[in-house]
Design a protein around this motif. Structure first.
Motif, mmCIF file in Angstrom:
data_model
loop_
_atom_site.group_PDB
_atom_site.id
_atom_site.type_symbol
_atom_site.label_atom_id
_atom_site.label_comp_id
_atom_site.label_asym_id
_atom_site.label_seq_id
_atom_site.Cartn_x
_atom_site.Cartn_y
_atom_site.Cartn_z
ATOM 1 N N ILE A 283 0.833 -1.200 0.000
ATOM 2 C CA ILE A 283 0.000 0.000 0.000
ATOM 3 C C ILE A 283 0.872 1.256 0.000
ATOM 4 C CG2 ILE A 283 -1.649 1.333 1.380
ATOM 5 C CD1 ILE A 283 -2.839 -1.393 2.256
ATOM 6 N N ALA A 284 1.980 1.214 0.738
ATOM 7 C CA ALA A 284 2.891 2.356 0.776
ATOM 8 C C ALA A 284 3.471 2.640 -0.609
ATOM 9 C CB ALA A 284 4.012 2.091 1.774
ATOM 10 N N LEU A 285 3.783 1.596 -1.368
ATOM 11 C CA LEU A 285 4.313 1.784 -2.716
ATOM 12 C C LEU A 285 3.294 2.458 -3.627
ATOM 13 C CD1 LEU A 285 6.293 -1.514 -3.458
ATOM 14 C CD2 LEU A 285 7.199 0.769 -3.073
ATOM 15 N N VAL A 286 2.034 2.070 -3.495
ATOM 16 C CA VAL A 286 0.976 2.693 -4.303
ATOM 17 C C VAL A 286 0.857 4.172 -3.968
ATOM 18 C CG1 VAL A 286 -1.494 2.727 -4.769
ATOM 19 C CG2 VAL A 286 -0.304 0.549 -4.609
ATOM 20 N N LYS A 287 0.876 4.502 -2.690
ATOM 21 C CA LYS A 287 0.742 5.901 -2.271
ATOM 22 C C LYS A 287 1.902 6.754 -2.765
ATOM 23 C CE LYS A 287 -2.074 5.056 1.846
ATOM 24 N NZ LYS A 287 -2.140 5.127 3.315
ATOM 25 N N GLU A 288 3.102 6.179 -2.792
ATOM 26 C CA GLU A 288 4.272 6.925 -3.247
ATOM 27 C C GLU A 288 4.187 7.261 -4.733
ATOM 28 O OE1 GLU A 288 6.986 8.235 -1.766
ATOM 29 O OE2 GLU A 288 6.029 7.773 0.140
ATOM 30 N N MET A 289 3.419 6.482 -5.485
ATOM 31 C CA MET A 289 3.365 6.673 -6.935
ATOM 32 C C MET A 289 2.008 7.186 -7.411
ATOM 33 S SD MET A 289 5.471 3.254 -8.109
ATOM 34 C CE MET A 289 5.791 3.878 -9.750
ATOM 35 N N GLU A 290 1.225 7.721 -6.494
ATOM 36 C CA GLU A 290 -0.086 8.252 -6.852
ATOM 37 C C GLU A 290 0.042 9.399 -7.846
ATOM 38 O OE1 GLU A 290 -3.040 7.366 -3.071
ATOM 39 O OE2 GLU A 290 -1.952 9.261 -3.133
ATOM 40 N N GLY A 291 -0.913 9.475 -8.760
ATOM 41 C CA GLY A 291 -0.935 10.575 -9.727
ATOM 42 C C GLY A 291 -0.264 10.263 -11.046
ATOM 43 N N LEU A 292 0.431 9.129 -11.135
ATOM 44 C CA LEU A 292 1.084 8.764 -12.382
ATOM 45 C C LEU A 292 0.077 8.167 -13.357
ATOM 46 C CD1 LEU A 292 4.361 7.103 -11.060
ATOM 47 C CD2 LEU A 292 4.029 9.458 -11.782
ATOM 48 N N ARG A 293 0.293 8.433 -14.644
ATOM 49 C CA ARG A 293 -0.610 7.880 -15.651
ATOM 50 C C ARG A 293 -0.457 6.357 -15.739
ATOM 51 N NH1 ARG A 293 0.297 6.039 -20.550
ATOM 52 N NH2 ARG A 293 -1.407 5.892 -22.064
ATOM 53 N N SER A 294 0.790 5.899 -15.692
ATOM 54 C CA SER A 294 1.026 4.461 -15.762
ATOM 55 C C SER A 294 0.782 3.818 -14.400
ATOM 56 C CB SER A 294 2.459 4.177 -16.221
ATOM 57 O OG SER A 294 3.387 4.765 -15.341
ATOM 58 N N ALA A 295 0.573 2.529 -14.407
ATOM 59 C CA ALA A 295 0.254 1.819 -13.171
ATOM 60 C C ALA A 295 1.499 1.666 -12.300
ATOM 61 C CB ALA A 295 -0.318 0.443 -13.493
ATOM 62 N N PRO A 296 1.348 1.760 -10.982
ATOM 63 C CA PRO A 296 2.470 1.509 -10.074
ATOM 64 C C PRO A 296 2.722 0.005 -9.941
ATOM 65 C CG PRO A 296 0.498 2.022 -8.812
ATOM 66 C CD PRO A 296 0.136 2.168 -10.270
ATOM 67 N N ILE A 297 3.432 -0.553 -10.914
ATOM 68 C CA ILE A 297 3.660 -1.995 -10.949
ATOM 69 C C ILE A 297 4.372 -2.488 -9.690
ATOM 70 C CG2 ILE A 297 4.794 -3.862 -12.233
ATOM 71 C CD1 ILE A 297 4.630 -2.109 -14.707
ATOM 72 N N GLU A 298 5.179 -1.619 -9.088
ATOM 73 C CA GLU A 298 6.060 -2.048 -8.003
ATOM 74 C C GLU A 298 5.338 -2.718 -6.837
ATOM 75 O OE1 GLU A 298 8.401 0.583 -10.506
ATOM 76 O OE2 GLU A 298 6.348 0.621 -9.762
ATOM 77 N N TRP A 299 4.092 -2.347 -6.583
ATOM 78 C CA TRP A 299 3.424 -2.889 -5.395
ATOM 79 C C TRP A 299 3.239 -4.407 -5.461
ATOM 80 C CZ3 TRP A 299 -1.101 -5.607 -5.522
ATOM 81 C CH2 TRP A 299 -1.950 -5.452 -6.614
ATOM 82 N N GLY A 300 3.197 -4.965 -6.661
ATOM 83 C CA GLY A 300 3.005 -6.412 -6.777
ATOM 84 C C GLY A 300 4.297 -7.200 -6.896
ATOM 85 N N ILE A 301 5.448 -6.516 -6.893
ATOM 86 C CA ILE A 301 6.719 -7.220 -7.066
ATOM 87 C C ILE A 301 7.129 -8.011 -5.818
ATOM 88 C CG2 ILE A 301 9.197 -6.900 -7.480
ATOM 89 C CD1 ILE A 301 8.495 -4.634 -9.384
ATOM 90 N N PRO A 302 7.026 -7.446 -4.608
ATOM 91 C CA PRO A 302 7.401 -8.244 -3.422
ATOM 92 C C PRO A 302 6.473 -9.445 -3.244
ATOM 93 C CG PRO A 302 7.322 -5.898 -2.898
ATOM 94 C CD PRO A 302 6.688 -6.060 -4.245
ATOM 95 N N VAL A 303 7.064 -10.563 -2.871
ATOM 96 C CA VAL A 303 6.327 -11.810 -2.671
ATOM 97 C C VAL A 303 6.617 -12.330 -1.262
ATOM 98 C CG1 VAL A 303 6.026 -14.185 -3.460
ATOM 99 C CG2 VAL A 303 6.452 -12.378 -5.118
ATOM 100 N N LEU A 304 5.570 -12.750 -0.583
ATOM 101 C CA LEU A 304 5.719 -13.341 0.744
ATOM 102 C C LEU A 304 5.541 -14.849 0.645
ATOM 103 C CD1 LEU A 304 5.856 -13.442 3.850
ATOM 104 C CD2 LEU A 304 3.398 -12.893 3.882
#
Length: 316
Positions: A283-304
């Motif tokens: 969620i923090a990654l999404v908030k850091e990239m808010e407002g961008l036209r492209s999708a914030p892909i980074e939030w799905g990269i970490p895996v648990l």
């Protein structure tokens, strides 16, 4: 779905066009419909007002390659949902649960391993270290926070890492550096050039130390290919006895690693639940990239990846 994963990787490494927010959400909805269909989907929505922890367990290599972390549902916005966590459960021969350690009554020991090696993109180690120290330092203020120690191994070699792990027990081992599907890069003895520490050797070294959590802030440490019948570095660590491992299934920037791990530590050292902590990081990654036209892909990269029943690593 695997083709879509390859497209996401290409957009991160080749400066290709990133998917739009709408396109990434549409893919996430497909993932949701695949996992939850028919009456199972109805059951999910009936319970969706509560906090739901979703765990996926499979031994099928093709299913493992799918980036399930991007799952979303039509009734929520794009990106991770605050009350729906997602983890990958690793089937293990010894399924005993590890007792959660008390946050309030015990000292939480963190070992941070940094390996900036020649021939690879430079890692701003000092900035990353300062960020971690700031997070942990903030957690040490106040009456009801965890007591934490953080020790650093910079310019890590195989020997310095082994020596640090043998000196004292650690609850969290955090590696910051470069990785690939079959191992991590450490410095060679007496040199700055990187050498690969193979997965099996790294897993043996870490599992003997018995940490509750391993964080691999390195690219491709959760990447799985058809040639890896035993799975990723993260899976190997879990099978060897580590309760939970956080790794990355695609290339990820250092700035994104800092934002993600910052939120993860804050949550973990408050509530102790690794599923929730990883979700807070996303969620923090999404908030850091808010407002961008492209999708914030980074939030799905970490895996648990974690052992069954080991989401609660620490107790408040």
């Amino acid at each position: 779905m695997i083709d879509k994963r390859d497209q996401l990787e290409k957009s991160l490494t080749d400066d290709a066009d990133r998917p739009t927010v709408a396109e990434l959400k549409a893919f996430g909805v497909v993932l949701g419909k695949t996992l939850f269909s028919g009456s199972v989907n109805e059951l999910f929505y009936a319970a969706s007002r509560r906090h739901i922890q979703i765990t996926l367990c499979t031994s099928d290599t093709r299913l493992k390659q799918v980036p399930w972390e991007y799952i979303v549902w039509p009734d929520v916005n794009e990106g991770p949902h605050a009350r729906r966590t997602f983890a990958r459960s690793v089937p293990v021969s010894n399924g005993e649960e590890r007792k959660a350690k008390s946050i309030s009554n015990s000292l939480i020991a963190v070992l941070v391993i940094g390996a900036d090696v020649l021939g690879r993109e430079r890692i701003p180690w000092n900035e990353t270290k300062e960020n971690l120290e700031r997070i942990i330092g903030a957690r040490m203020q106040g009456l009801s926070t965890a007591r934490i120690t953080m020790e650093l191994v910079e310019g890590a070699t195989r020997k310095t890492v082994r020596d640090a792990l043998e000196q004292k027990p650690y609850d969290i081992v955090h590696f910051i550096g470069h990785g690939r599907p079959d191992g991590i890069f450490l410095r060679g003895e007496g040199q700055q050039r990187g050498v690969v520490l193979p997965t099996d050797a790294f897993s043996k070294m870490i599992s003997d130390a018995e940490p509750a959590l391993v964080i691999l802030s390195a690219c491709d440490t959760a990447l799985i290919k058809d040639v890896q019948p035993l799975g990723t570095i993260a899976e190997t660590l879990v099978r060897s006895g580590v309760p939970a491992v956080v790794a990355n299934q695609l290339p990820i920037s250092v700035s994104s690693i800092a934002d993600f791990t910052g939120a993860l530590y804050r949550s973990l050292l408050t509530d102790g639940n690794i599923d929730v902590a990883v979700n807070k990081g996303r969620i923090a990654l999404v908030k850091e990239m808010e407002g961008l036209r492209s999708a914030p892909i980074e939030w799905g990269i970490p895996v648990l990846y974690r052992r069954p029943g080991c989401s609660q690593l620490f107790t408040p």
